[in-house]
Design a protein around this motif. Structure first.
Motif, PDB file in Angstrom:
ATOM      1  N   SER A 106       0.791  -1.019  -0.014  1.00  0.00           N
ATOM      2  CA  SER A 106       0.063   0.089   0.024  1.00  0.00           C
ATOM      3  C   SER A 106       1.134   1.247   0.030  1.00  0.00           C
ATOM      4  CB  SER A 106      -1.026  -0.068   1.231  1.00  0.00           C
ATOM      5  OG  SER A 106      -0.321   0.012   2.349  1.00  0.00           O
ATOM      6  N   THR A 107       2.090   1.276   0.771  1.00  0.00           N
ATOM      7  CA  THR A 107       2.931   2.351   0.673  1.00  0.00           C
ATOM      8  C   THR A 107       3.460   2.662  -0.541  1.00  0.00           C
ATOM      9  OG1 THR A 107       3.315   1.826   3.040  1.00  0.00           O
ATOM     10  CG2 THR A 107       4.887   3.389   1.954  1.00  0.00           C
ATOM     11  N   VAL A 108       3.976   1.407  -1.395  1.00  0.00           N
ATOM     12  CA  VAL A 108       4.566   1.581  -2.691  1.00  0.00           C
ATOM     13  C   VAL A 108       3.501   2.260  -3.512  1.00  0.00           C
ATOM     14  CG1 VAL A 108       5.491   0.333  -4.598  1.00  0.00           C
ATOM     15  CG2 VAL A 108       6.195  -0.306  -2.406  1.00  0.00           C
ATOM     16  N   GLN A 109       2.091   1.798  -3.657  1.00  0.00           N
ATOM     17  CA  GLN A 109       1.255   2.142  -4.372  1.00  0.00           C
ATOM     18  C   GLN A 109       0.982   3.733  -4.272  1.00  0.00           C
ATOM     19  OE1 GLN A 109      -1.707  -0.701  -3.300  1.00  0.00           O
ATOM     20  NE2 GLN A 109      -1.349  -2.221  -5.108  1.00  0.00           N
ATOM     21  N   LYS A 110       0.878   4.091  -2.913  1.00  0.00           N
ATOM     22  CA  LYS A 110       0.871   5.595  -2.437  1.00  0.00           C
ATOM     23  C   LYS A 110       1.560   6.409  -3.123  1.00  0.00           C
ATOM     24  CE  LYS A 110       1.116   8.567   1.177  1.00  0.00           C
ATOM     25  NZ  LYS A 110       1.854   8.650   2.349  1.00  0.00           N
ATOM     26  N   TRP A 111       3.042   5.910  -2.954  1.00  0.00           N
ATOM     27  CA  TRP A 111       4.092   6.950  -3.617  1.00  0.00           C
ATOM     28  C   TRP A 111       4.243   6.833  -5.027  1.00  0.00           C
ATOM     29  CZ3 TRP A 111       6.512  10.552  -1.193  1.00  0.00           C
ATOM     30  CH2 TRP A 111       6.763  10.647  -0.033  1.00  0.00           C
ATOM     31  N   ALA A 112       3.717   5.779  -5.728  1.00  0.00           N
ATOM     32  CA  ALA A 112       3.764   5.589  -7.292  1.00  0.00           C
ATOM     33  C   ALA A 112       2.625   6.708  -7.577  1.00  0.00           C
ATOM     34  CB  ALA A 112       3.450   4.408  -7.664  1.00  0.00           C
ATOM     35  N   ALA A 113       1.661   6.673  -7.049  1.00  0.00           N
ATOM     36  CA  ALA A 113       0.390   7.659  -7.368  1.00  0.00           C
ATOM     37  C   ALA A 113       0.689   9.270  -7.167  1.00  0.00           C
ATOM     38  CB  ALA A 113      -0.787   7.495  -6.531  1.00  0.00           C
TER      39      ALA A 113
END
Length: 187
Positions: free
Chosen positions: A13-20
């Motif tokens: 979820s952290t990786v997805q948040k930063w990618a966004a």
């Protein structure tokens, strides 16, 4: 990532948040500034406010300052003691606060009397007939705790003169010479 970093790997979820965030145009990894209460109340602005409050009224309590500035007692104490290097002390009691002229007159008279005493010590004391008087007040004086105020280590200790009350007093007078008390009365 989990295989390479093990327990130090970021959650999905952290990786997805930063990618966004990066897709939206973000270019740095620092956190954005957030509004609301600051992380600490020990700021230069608060230091200046507390200093100004103390200089205006040195007898305020820590609780009164905390209510005025709307920060905790602990922060006020930290600012006063560690940042402003102040402590609260009681005024030293002195019988009277003399003017420069009064101090000079006492110095001159003491030097004259010392000279007379050195010439003939025995007859010097026998020539004097002295009188002293004192007002005795019937009121409740300010306590030591009530007279405390804030000061810096480098500033002089506060002083307070003997309190003079206009009502509720009696004068005691004593007259004496080198042989002892001659007369004592109250008015």
């Amino acid at each position: 990532m989990a295989t390479t970093l093990g327990d130090n790997a970021l959650a999905l979820s952290t990786v997805q948040k930063w990618a966004a965030e990066f897709k939206r145009g973000r270019e740095n990894l620092e956190d954005d500034l957030r509004g609301g209460r600051p992380a600490t109340a020990t700021t230069q602005e608060n230091n200046d406010r507390i200093h100004h409050i103390v200089m205006d009224e040195r007898r305020l309590t820590v609780n009164q300052m905390a209510n005025t500035v709307s920060i905790s007692r602990e922060r006020i104490e930290n600012i006063l003691h560690k940042e402003l290097e102040m402590s609260k002390v009681s005024a030293r009691w002195v019988p009277r606060l003399l003017t420069s002229d009064q101090k000079y007159t006492r110095l001159v008279m003491s030097e004259v009397n010392l000279t007379l005493f050195e010439v003939d010590p025995v007859s010097f004391l026998e020539r004097f007939f002295a009188q002293d008087e004192c007002w005795i007040y019937h009121f409740e004086p300010e306590t030591k705790w009530q007279s405390t105020q804030w000061k810096r280590p480098s500033s002089p200790a506060p002083k307070k003169a003997k309190v003079v009350s206009s009502a509720g007093k009696v004068m005691a007078s004593v007259f004496w010479d080198a042989n002892g008390i001659k007369i004592h009365f109250n008015l």
